[in-house]
Write an enzyme that holds these catalytic residues in place. Structure first.
Site, PDB file in Angstrom:
ATOM      1  N   THR A 100       0.842  -1.208   0.000  1.00  0.00           N
ATOM      2  CA  THR A 100       0.000   0.000   0.000  1.00  0.00           C
ATOM      3  C   THR A 100       0.872   1.251   0.000  1.00  0.00           C
ATOM      4  O   THR A 100       1.876   1.306   0.711  1.00  0.00           O
ATOM      5  CB  THR A 100      -0.882   0.006   1.277  1.00  0.00           C
ATOM      6  N   HIS A 156       0.854   6.772 -14.573  1.00  0.00           N
ATOM      7  CA  HIS A 156       0.068   5.612 -14.116  1.00  0.00           C
ATOM      8  C   HIS A 156      -1.343   5.686 -14.698  1.00  0.00           C
ATOM      9  O   HIS A 156      -1.777   6.727 -15.166  1.00  0.00           O
ATOM     10  CB  HIS A 156      -0.025   5.576 -12.584  1.00  0.00           C
ATOM     11  N   LYS A 160      -5.450   5.463 -10.336  1.00  0.00           N
ATOM     12  CA  LYS A 160      -4.526   5.635  -9.187  1.00  0.00           C
ATOM     13  C   LYS A 160      -4.940   6.845  -8.362  1.00  0.00           C
ATOM     14  O   LYS A 160      -5.234   7.914  -8.913  1.00  0.00           O
ATOM     15  CB  LYS A 160      -3.085   5.773  -9.697  1.00  0.00           C
TER      16      LYS A 160
HETATM   17  P1  NAD Z   1      -7.499  -1.355  -5.949  1.00  0.00           P
HETATM   18  O1  NAD Z   1      -8.386  -0.218  -5.589  1.00  0.00           O
HETATM   19  O2  NAD Z   1      -7.744  -2.075  -7.246  1.00  0.00           O
HETATM   20  O3  NAD Z   1      -7.547  -2.468  -4.788  1.00  0.00           O
HETATM   21  C1  NAD Z   1      -7.598  -2.193  -3.418  1.00  0.00           C
HETATM   22  C2  NAD Z   1      -8.486  -3.250  -2.785  1.00  0.00           C
HETATM   23  O4  NAD Z   1      -8.418  -3.100  -1.361  1.00  0.00           O
HETATM   24  C3  NAD Z   1      -9.959  -3.102  -3.197  1.00  0.00           C
HETATM   25  O5  NAD Z   1     -10.440  -4.360  -3.676  1.00  0.00           O
HETATM   26  C4  NAD Z   1     -10.638  -2.705  -1.888  1.00  0.00           C
HETATM   27  O6  NAD Z   1     -11.965  -3.197  -1.785  1.00  0.00           O
HETATM   28  C5  NAD Z   1      -9.705  -3.359  -0.871  1.00  0.00           C
HETATM   29  N1  NAD Z   1      -9.861  -2.828   0.475  1.00  0.00           N
HETATM   30  C6  NAD Z   1     -10.076  -1.528   0.868  1.00  0.00           C
HETATM   31  N2  NAD Z   1     -10.273  -1.463   2.205  1.00  0.00           N
HETATM   32  C7  NAD Z   1     -10.151  -2.740   2.664  1.00  0.00           C
HETATM   33  C8  NAD Z   1     -10.240  -3.319   3.958  1.00  0.00           C
HETATM   34  N3  NAD Z   1     -10.513  -2.588   5.053  1.00  0.00           N
HETATM   35  N4  NAD Z   1     -10.081  -4.664   4.073  1.00  0.00           N
HETATM   36  C9  NAD Z   1      -9.832  -5.431   2.973  1.00  0.00           C
HETATM   37  N5  NAD Z   1      -9.763  -4.939   1.717  1.00  0.00           N
HETATM   38  C10 NAD Z   1      -9.898  -3.607   1.574  1.00  0.00           C
HETATM   39  O7  NAD Z   1      -6.011  -0.799  -5.876  1.00  0.00           O
HETATM   40  P2  NAD Z   1      -4.684  -1.456  -6.469  1.00  0.00           P
HETATM   41  O8  NAD Z   1      -4.369  -0.858  -7.793  1.00  0.00           O
HETATM   42  O9  NAD Z   1      -4.738  -2.956  -6.319  1.00  0.00           O
HETATM   43  O10 NAD Z   1      -3.591  -0.826  -5.461  1.00  0.00           O
HETATM   44  C11 NAD Z   1      -3.683  -1.044  -4.069  1.00  0.00           C
HETATM   45  C12 NAD Z   1      -2.513  -0.355  -3.363  1.00  0.00           C
HETATM   46  O11 NAD Z   1      -1.285  -0.985  -3.754  1.00  0.00           O
HETATM   47  C13 NAD Z   1      -2.345   1.133  -3.718  1.00  0.00           C
HETATM   48  O12 NAD Z   1      -1.908   1.824  -2.575  1.00  0.00           O
HETATM   49  C14 NAD Z   1      -1.253   1.118  -4.783  1.00  0.00           C
HETATM   50  O13 NAD Z   1      -0.550   2.336  -4.867  1.00  0.00           O
HETATM   51  C15 NAD Z   1      -0.384   0.011  -4.249  1.00  0.00           C
HETATM   52  N6  NAD Z   1       0.483  -0.633  -5.239  1.00  0.00           N
HETATM   53  C16 NAD Z   1       1.752  -0.909  -4.818  1.00  0.00           C
HETATM   54  C17 NAD Z   1       2.622  -1.583  -5.654  1.00  0.00           C
HETATM   55  C18 NAD Z   1       3.978  -1.950  -5.127  1.00  0.00           C
HETATM   56  O14 NAD Z   1       4.764  -2.632  -5.826  1.00  0.00           O
HETATM   57  N7  NAD Z   1       4.300  -1.571  -3.874  1.00  0.00           N
HETATM   58  C19 NAD Z   1       2.225  -1.975  -6.943  1.00  0.00           C
HETATM   59  C20 NAD Z   1       0.912  -1.668  -7.350  1.00  0.00           C
HETATM   60  C21 NAD Z   1       0.052  -1.018  -6.471  1.00  0.00           C
END
Ligand code: NAD
Length: 268
Positions: A100, A156, A160
């Site tokens: 995250t 991105h 995002k």
């Molecule tokens: P997304 O919105 O597609 O997915 C997030 C998911 O988390 C959703 O399905 C949502 O319902 C769920 N969620 C929210 N609150 C929750 C809770 N309390 N309990 C359980 N699930 C919950 O977003 P994404 O594109 O998958 O990205 C998610 C995060 O990962 C972002 O912060 C993004 O910047 C980060 N990210 C990091 C990397 C890395 O390599 N570090 C790579 C890609 C994305």
């Protein structure tokens, strides 16, 4: 021994990829999958959700109800959810992989306290290529020194929600550290209007959002007469997924502490 993995945010863009990535890693097994408590997908099969066919893991609405079922939680969700999960995992002695991004200062401090008893790997970007770029950026900044202007451009997909990306900020930190600068003081986030001439010590960030771009980052070192650019382009989220699962297997064998992907890849 097989490492038991839980994935939270299971229905998200990264969550589905992570479920697939766990299935591709012989050292790991998916034993729990979590989504928001109000999600319509509670009870659904996590394997089916990821397009893999049934794997017998039903999606649940909170980490607390499956704390006994996993060794390491992989969390790519939102900062508030990750913080709550870190408190639960910290209290239960379960390792975490945190992908995250977008934590504010207050949340960062709370997170530090919550994870103190456990091993965690946190990275703004879990791809091997980006982590290699961090190493190259450190080298470039040290060689080019204060003679260049440093600018960071990232792009991105349109969904995002934070900017600049966590990866762009990490790149900024690597360069600032190598040049002996404090990123908090020298970062310039976007420019508009009568900005005045560029100050040499600043590190500029520019953000592009659109379409389905998985993640592009370029760091420019601009001198008089030449410029060096270090660019990484992700074409599939699987680069993050595979790295995060590799990190989870690695974390399961570590004692309490905060680690990053450079530790996992042996780049330190
Ligand atoms: P997304 O919105 O597609 O997915 C997030 C998911 O988390 C959703 O399905 C949502 O319902 C769920 N969620 C929210 N609150 C929750 C809770 N309390 N309990 C359980 N699930 C919950 O977003 P994404 O594109 O998958 O990205 C998610 C995060 O990962 C972002 O912060 C993004 O910047 C980060 N990210 C990091 C990397 C890395 O390599 N570090 C790579 C890609 C994305």
């Amino acid at each position: 021994m097989t490492v038991r993995i839980a994935v939270t945010g299971a229905a998200g863009r990264m969550g589905r990829i992570l479920i697939e990535a766990v299935s591709l890693n012989d050292d790991c097994e998916l034993t729990a999958a979590i989504e928001r408590p109000e999600s319509s997908l509670l009870g659904a099969d996590a394997g089916e959700l990821a397009g893999l066919g049934k794997n017998g893991v039903a999606i649940v609405g909170d980490v607390a109800s499956v704390l006994e079922d996993f060794d390491v939680l992989i969390d790519f969700t939102v900062p508030a959810a990750t913080l709550a999960n870190a408190k639960a995992c910290g209290a239960a002695g379960k390792g975490m992989v945190i992908g995250t991004t977008g934590f504010n200062q207050e949340q960062k401090i709370e997170l530090e306290a919550a994870i103190a008893p456990i091993a965690i790997c946190q990275a703004s970007n879990f791809s091997t290529g980006v982590n290699l770029c961090f190493k190259l950026l450190d080298m470039a900044a040290k060689v080019l020194g204060d003679d260049v202007d440093v600018e960071i451009v990232e792009a991105h997909h349109r969904h995002k929600i934070d900017a600049p990306s966590g990866t762009a900020l990490s790149m900024g930190h690597v360069v600032a550290d190598a040049l002996g600068r404090d990123l908090e003081k020298v970062a310039v986030y976007g420019r508009e209007g009568q900005t005045g001439a560029r100050e040499r010590d600043t590190i500029g960030f520019a953000t592009v959002r659109g379409g389905d771009v998985v993640g592009d980052h370029t760091v420019m070192f601009c001198a008089e007469g030449e410029r060096v650019e270090i660019t990484h382009k992700a074409s599939s989220r699987m680069s993050f997924g595979r790295g995060a699962v590799r990190a989870a297997a690695w974390v399961s064998a570590q004692s309490a502490g905060r680690y990053d992907m450079q530790d996992v890849l042996g780049l330190k």
